[in-house]
Write a protein that holds these residues in place. Sequence first.
Motif, PDB file in Angstrom:
ATOM      1  N   GLY A 121      -5.088  -5.547 -38.977  1.00 37.84           N
ATOM      2  CA  GLY A 121      -3.923  -4.693 -39.133  1.00 37.84           C
ATOM      3  C   GLY A 121      -2.898  -4.884 -38.035  1.00 37.84           C
ATOM      4  N   LEU A 122      -3.344  -4.976 -36.778  1.00 38.10           N
ATOM      5  CA  LEU A 122      -2.419  -5.145 -35.666  1.00 38.10           C
ATOM      6  C   LEU A 122      -1.685  -6.478 -35.743  1.00 38.10           C
ATOM      7  N   MET A 123      -2.393  -7.537 -36.147  1.00 43.00           N
ATOM      8  CA  MET A 123      -1.738  -8.841 -36.274  1.00 43.00           C
ATOM      9  C   MET A 123      -0.705  -8.828 -37.392  1.00 43.00           C
ATOM     10  N   ALA A 124      -0.988  -8.108 -38.483  1.00 40.25           N
ATOM     11  CA  ALA A 124      -0.025  -8.022 -39.576  1.00 40.25           C
ATOM     12  C   ALA A 124       1.241  -7.297 -39.133  1.00 40.25           C
ATOM     13  N   LEU A 125       1.070  -6.190 -38.410  1.00 40.74           N
ATOM     14  CA  LEU A 125       2.237  -5.461 -37.909  1.00 40.74           C
ATOM     15  C   LEU A 125       3.010  -6.298 -36.902  1.00 40.74           C
ATOM     16  N   GLY A 126       2.290  -6.994 -36.026  1.00 42.10           N
ATOM     17  CA  GLY A 126       2.960  -7.854 -35.054  1.00 42.10           C
ATOM     18  C   GLY A 126       3.738  -8.973 -35.715  1.00 42.10           C
ATOM     19  N   ALA A 127       3.160  -9.565 -36.756  1.00 48.88           N
ATOM     20  CA  ALA A 127       3.842 -10.643 -37.474  1.00 48.88           C
ATOM     21  C   ALA A 127       5.108 -10.129 -38.145  1.00 48.88           C
TER      22      ALA A 127
END
Length: 431
Positions: A111-117
Amino acid sequence: MVAAVMLCLQLVTSGRFEFLSGRIGIDITMAFHKWMARLLVVLAITHPLLFLLPLDLSRPNSTWNHLVALINRPADIPGIVALLLILGLVGLGIFRDRLPVSYEVWRASHGLMALGAAVATLLHLLHAGIYADATVSRIYWIVLVVGAVALAIGVYTVRVRQMHRQDWTLSGKRRLADRLWEIRLTSKASKNLAYQAGQFAWVAFAPRRFPLFDHPFSIASAPNDAGEFRFLIQEAGDFTAAIGDLETGTPAAIDGPHGSFTLAERQSGAVVLIAGGVGLAPILSMLEDLARRGDPRPVRFVYAARDAAALVDPRIFEPWLERLDSRSFILLDRQPLGPGQRQGPLDRELLTEALEGLEPTDIAVMICGPAGMMSAACGGLTSLGVPPAHIRYERFDYRGGPATAKDRAIIRNFRILALALGVAMLAFAFR
């Protein structure tokens, strides 16, 4: 630009948005999520490569120098970060089972990587995007990306508050079969959740009653006003392997209902329910609901298990079958067989017997269980004249397995969509 739109779609097709998966089904939602993730990687990688065209074969170093110049531009750093996060994000999804991390850690990092992307993509569009210079375009991208990120964050923020206000407790548990448990959750003060037979809910237990630590389980009880839920849970992972260790009275939280795997009333002349393993949970919910409502339609109940140890005691479902115009078929893949039990696996011969006396074009079929069983059931039923549109199923595992005819049709539509997007992108690049 296409990749940015698809990244935003990924945020809202994660299976947690009931307004989407509740209408088109969790299977289609997750299939779209997986296919679009792979296409997103292709588009994200293709995007910087298109800036290197046309290639000057007579000066091979010029292409490399151009690439180095793009990488070293400060305005392109957010784009590079977004690309790396997208590659890591999809890699985490593909190799989830091979990573030595818990489901909760994987889920949080995903989830954090998706938001960061998404944030990095927006910064790239606003500072380096040659098509986002106009004010209208900039507003469009801000609204699109910020809206998708806000939805993704909001769905968890709101549910943290909702889940901590509940007073559900584990009121009972019992082992129904090998590695299969039934748990009961009850509440005195929490508002009873209205749901349909066949739906599922996300469940979390104290002391970690918030969305990151909840898990999806199909509801095995029929809708009722008693403030009670029953779930069937199979020991299959870090959390479920210890489900039997939970103590009665443990506080719990429920987020639901979710899913569209429901049996519409009065839309068919007969009902065929097919269950395998823990897939019995939503089928039990439907069976009990049909019996409680006194549904007059003929019902065929097919239940398959690995062996006698994995078989749920028929006394769990026989009372509901006795209240209906029903016939039941119990299958075991391994001998010995008990009274009234058939040799599995499920095949066309048994399906032919189950459909005896029914009009194949006027039945509703609900299937839940292992991928191989569902594929065999779908193939056998369609060969017997049951329209694919009358067959509904729900998967517990989205990581593969034999594809059904409906799976292949869905994948074919996704490929057509991917081809159309690819052609549009190439046409735009070489205009």
